[in-house]
Design an enzyme around this catalytic site. Structure first.
Site, short mmCIF file in Angstrom:
data_model
loop_
_atom_site.label_atom_id
_atom_site.label_comp_id
_atom_site.label_asym_id
_atom_site.label_seq_id
_atom_site.Cartn_x
_atom_site.Cartn_y
_atom_site.Cartn_z
N LYS A 22 -3.54 20.37 19.52
CA LYS A 22 -2.41 20.23 18.59
C LYS A 22 -2.80 20.65 17.18
O LYS A 22 -2.09 21.41 16.53
CB LYS A 22 -1.92 18.77 18.57
CG LYS A 22 -0.94 18.47 17.45
CD LYS A 22 -0.49 17.03 17.45
CE LYS A 22 -1.34 16.09 16.63
NZ LYS A 22 -1.17 16.17 15.17
N ASN A 23 -3.95 20.15 16.72
CA ASN A 23 -4.33 20.39 15.33
C ASN A 23 -4.82 21.81 15.07
O ASN A 23 -5.08 22.18 13.92
CB ASN A 23 -5.38 19.37 14.88
CG ASN A 23 -4.76 17.99 14.69
OD1 ASN A 23 -3.54 17.84 14.77
ND2 ASN A 23 -5.61 16.99 14.46
N ARG A 94 3.36 15.79 8.25
CA ARG A 94 2.53 16.32 7.17
C ARG A 94 2.08 17.76 7.41
O ARG A 94 1.99 18.56 6.48
CB ARG A 94 1.27 15.45 7.03
CG ARG A 94 1.45 14.27 6.17
CD ARG A 94 0.11 13.62 5.97
NE ARG A 94 -0.83 14.50 5.29
CZ ARG A 94 -0.89 14.64 3.99
NH1 ARG A 94 -0.09 13.95 3.21
NH2 ARG A 94 -1.77 15.45 3.43
N CYS A 118 2.47 7.70 4.70
CA CYS A 118 2.01 7.61 6.08
C CYS A 118 1.34 6.27 6.26
O CYS A 118 0.67 5.78 5.35
CB CYS A 118 1.03 8.76 6.31
SG CYS A 118 0.35 8.77 7.93
N ARG A 123 -2.49 9.72 1.83
CA ARG A 123 -2.40 11.11 2.23
C ARG A 123 -1.73 12.01 1.18
O ARG A 123 -0.68 12.62 1.42
CB ARG A 123 -1.71 11.23 3.59
CG ARG A 123 -2.41 10.38 4.63
CD ARG A 123 -1.96 10.64 6.02
NE ARG A 123 -2.59 11.83 6.57
CZ ARG A 123 -2.40 12.24 7.82
NH1 ARG A 123 -1.60 11.58 8.61
NH2 ARG A 123 -3.00 13.31 8.26
N ILE A 125 -1.43 15.37 -1.46
CA ILE A 125 -1.62 16.81 -1.23
C ILE A 125 -2.21 17.48 -2.46
O ILE A 125 -2.11 18.68 -2.66
CB ILE A 125 -0.30 17.49 -0.84
CG1 ILE A 125 0.83 16.98 -1.74
CG2 ILE A 125 0.06 17.29 0.61
CD1 ILE A 125 1.84 18.00 -2.05
N ASP A 126 -2.83 16.64 -3.31
CA ASP A 126 -3.37 17.17 -4.58
C ASP A 126 -4.39 18.29 -4.36
O ASP A 126 -4.44 19.25 -5.13
CB ASP A 126 -3.98 16.02 -5.41
CG ASP A 126 -5.04 15.26 -4.64
OD1 ASP A 126 -4.82 14.95 -3.45
OD2 ASP A 126 -6.11 14.97 -5.21
N ASP A 306 -9.74 10.66 14.33
CA ASP A 306 -8.67 10.65 15.34
C ASP A 306 -9.10 10.01 16.66
O ASP A 306 -8.25 9.74 17.51
CB ASP A 306 -8.16 12.08 15.59
CG ASP A 306 -7.27 12.57 14.47
OD1 ASP A 306 -6.94 11.78 13.58
OD2 ASP A 306 -6.92 13.77 14.47
N VAL A 328 -12.52 7.92 6.49
CA VAL A 328 -11.62 9.04 6.16
C VAL A 328 -10.26 8.55 5.64
O VAL A 328 -9.75 9.05 4.64
CB VAL A 328 -11.45 9.98 7.38
CG1 VAL A 328 -10.52 11.14 7.03
CG2 VAL A 328 -12.79 10.50 7.85
N ARG A 398 3.99 12.87 20.15
CA ARG A 398 3.70 13.85 19.09
C ARG A 398 2.46 14.68 19.43
O ARG A 398 2.36 15.84 19.03
CB ARG A 398 3.41 13.14 17.76
CG ARG A 398 4.63 12.58 17.06
CD ARG A 398 4.21 12.07 15.69
NE ARG A 398 3.35 13.04 15.04
CZ ARG A 398 2.31 12.74 14.28
NH1 ARG A 398 2.00 11.49 14.01
NH2 ARG A 398 1.56 13.68 13.75
C1 UD1 Z 1 -5.90 16.52 9.71
C2 UD1 Z 1 -5.43 16.25 11.11
C3 UD1 Z 1 -5.44 14.75 11.40
C4 UD1 Z 1 -6.82 14.17 11.10
C5 UD1 Z 1 -7.29 14.55 9.71
C6 UD1 Z 1 -8.73 14.14 9.42
C7 UD1 Z 1 -3.90 18.08 11.49
C8 UD1 Z 1 -2.51 18.54 11.72
N1 UD1 Z 1 -4.09 16.78 11.26
O1 UD1 Z 1 -4.96 15.88 8.84
O2 UD1 Z 1 -5.11 14.55 12.77
O3 UD1 Z 1 -6.77 12.76 11.18
O4 UD1 Z 1 -7.21 15.97 9.53
O5 UD1 Z 1 -9.59 14.71 10.34
O6 UD1 Z 1 -4.84 18.87 11.56
N2 UD1 Z 1 -6.79 14.02 0.99
C9 UD1 Z 1 -6.61 13.96 -0.38
N3 UD1 Z 1 -5.92 14.98 -0.99
C10 UD1 Z 1 -5.40 16.03 -0.29
C11 UD1 Z 1 -5.59 16.08 1.12
C12 UD1 Z 1 -6.29 15.06 1.73
O7 UD1 Z 1 -7.07 13.03 -1.02
O8 UD1 Z 1 -4.80 16.92 -0.88
C13 UD1 Z 1 -7.51 12.92 1.68
C14 UD1 Z 1 -6.58 12.15 2.63
O9 UD1 Z 1 -5.86 11.16 1.92
C15 UD1 Z 1 -7.54 11.57 3.62
C16 UD1 Z 1 -8.63 12.65 3.70
O10 UD1 Z 1 -8.48 13.47 2.55
O11 UD1 Z 1 -8.09 10.37 3.16
C17 UD1 Z 1 -8.57 13.50 4.94
O12 UD1 Z 1 -7.33 14.14 5.01
P1 UD1 Z 1 -7.17 15.61 5.60
O13 UD1 Z 1 -8.48 16.09 6.12
O14 UD1 Z 1 -6.46 16.45 4.60
O15 UD1 Z 1 -6.20 15.35 6.82
P2 UD1 Z 1 -4.97 16.23 7.27
O16 UD1 Z 1 -5.26 17.67 7.10
O17 UD1 Z 1 -3.72 15.66 6.71
#
Ligand code: UD1
Length: 425
Positions: A22-23, A94, A118, A123, A125-126, A306, A328, A398
């Protein structure tokens, strides 16, 4: 609401096909927006996340056709428009934010709803937005949307404060069509990120993982269509490994890639299971009594967050005290309260959970709080005395295709009760 009824099952036995990841599928489908030529993606399982993303890609202007039987998507994005801010589904999922990088690079602008909160953590997106800014984009956030604009992205140096999977993927996609070289340091190098890199390179991009979490992207003027098969889902593989461990089963995971599940294999080895690489997958079988083990989630190659909930299920009936440290996400023990309803002994404090192995779990009515916590409940239910009723299974749908059918073929007692049938009772 639909639910799963699960009865205590004997050792799971046999072979199971692992679906496409999926990812990996989600970012790869987004990357198809980077070209006006046709892309064909194989190994796309029928998951609700996939269906949501298809709708968003269509909103962005792509023609998408999905053959669910062949698990193949054909996608052609002759023209794309950058404004998908009215797409409500995008708030829920997301991963839909991953269309931002491709739309920005291809179209010069992109506007999306900000992903909603979430349950497993903040989570933000900065890091995605910071990356786009360094590539030259002007970012505006207002009325619940994020907009990025830049007629021509220019390469740059980006250090990520955390190796975010999504931010790394979004930035790589945007940088692929930029001018010049981009270096991303402290980048995520999960197998799904590498799969996206391989796909982009098949499209004519120039992306290299140079080691130590550094990724270099040399922008190209145009990308072309490609035919690609996504990697098998390591989290689905880990779920079946846990199901084998909790039932004392002996199963082969067809297509699973050993390199991708090494951390999970190491943990199961501590817990009395053998995990061996075979010609076409991975063989899991018991070699001793289930013993307590500890896990600490980390970015790849660490233990994946995960799989944390799913492995906690195995801990609940492994002899001794197990400790889980979740590094994480800040709130990812949603399964714990549900598992306690099934007789598990779990104490959580912040990002640490202490699990005392109990002699037996007992069936109960529980609800899937999120995707992986839901899968953890299925795994536990296989070992719980009597019957477990799992509600809110839309979360599980999902990320798992036909999980009940796959488990039944291994001998599990699991039945899906559909919403409509319930009404008729
Ligand atoms: C992806 C996976 C999800 C998995 C996660 C961590 C997909 C579709 N989803 O989610 O299943 O659990 O990786 O392996 O691939 N963060 C920030 N700022 C940002 C982005 C992330 O602070 O802009 C933080 C998040 O809050 C979190 C950590 O980074 O604590 C990891 O998030 P991230 O690796 O971005 O996860 P996703 O890409 O959302």
């Amino acid at each position: 609401m639909s639910l799963f009824l699960v009865k205590k099952s004997g050792p799971l036995l046999g072979e199971v096909d692992i679906s496409g990841a999926k990812n990996a599928v989600l970012p790869i489908l987004c990357a198809c927006l980077l070209t006006d030529e046709k892309c064909v993606i194989n190994g796309v399982p029928p998951l609700s996340d996939v269906f949501i993303l298809i709708e968003i890609l269509k909103k962005a202007g792509a023609n998408v056709s999905y053959d669910e039987i062949l698990e193949r998507i054909e996608i052609k994005a002759s023209d794309v428009g950058g404004d998908v801010s009215n797409e409500h589904e995008a708030v829920k999922m997301r991963a839909s934010f991953l269309v931002m990088g491709p739309l920005l690079a291809r179209n010069g602008s992109a506007k999306l709803p900000l992903p909603g909160g979430c349950r497993i953590g903040n989570r933000p997106i900065d890091l995605h937005l910071k990356g786009f800014e360094i590539l030259g984009a002007k970012i505006k956030q207002e009325h619940g949307t994020a907009e990025a604009k830049c007629p021509k992205l220019l390469g740059g140096y980006i250090y990520l404060d955390f190796p975010s999977v999504g931010a790394t993927e979004n930035i790589i996609m945007a940088a692929s069509l930029s001018e010049g070289e981009t270096v991303i340091e402290n980048a995520a190098v999960e197998p799904e990120v590498i799969d996206l890199v391989n796909f982009l390179n098949q499209m004519g991009a120039s992306v290299f993982c140079v080691g130590n979490g550094t990724i270099k992207v040399t922008g190209v003027k145009k990308l072309h269509g490609a035919v690609y098969t996504v990697i098998p889902d390591r989290i689905e593989a880990g779920t079946f490994m846990a199901a084998a461990a909790i039932t004392g089963g002996d199963i082969t995971l067809k297509n699973a890639v050993y390199e991708h599940i090494k951390p999970a294999a190491a943990k199961l080895a501590e817990c009395g299971m053998a995990v061996e690489e075979t010609e076409n997958g991975i063989h899991v079988y018991p070699v001793g009594k289930r013993k307590a083990f500890n896990i600490k989630t980390m970015p790849f190659p660490g233990f994946p967050t995960d799989m944390q909930a799913i492995f906690m299920s195995v801990m609940t009936i492994s002899k001794g005290t197990s400790i889980v440290t979740e590094t994480v996400f800040e709130n990812r023990f949603l399964q714990a309260d549900e598992l306690k309803r099934m007789g598990a002994d779990i104490k959580t404090e912040g990002r640490v959970a202490v699990v005392e192995g109990v002699r037996k779990l007992t069936g109960a009515k529980v609800n899937a709080p999120d995707l992986r916590a839901g899968a953890a409940l299925i795994v536990s239910a296989l070992a719980a005395e009597g019957q477990t009723e799992i509600g809110e299974i839309q979360h599980i749908d999902r990320g798992y295709s036909h999980i009940d059918e796959k488990l039944r073929r291994l001998g599990a007692h699991i039945k899906r009760i559909e919403e409509e049938k319930e009404g008729k009772k």
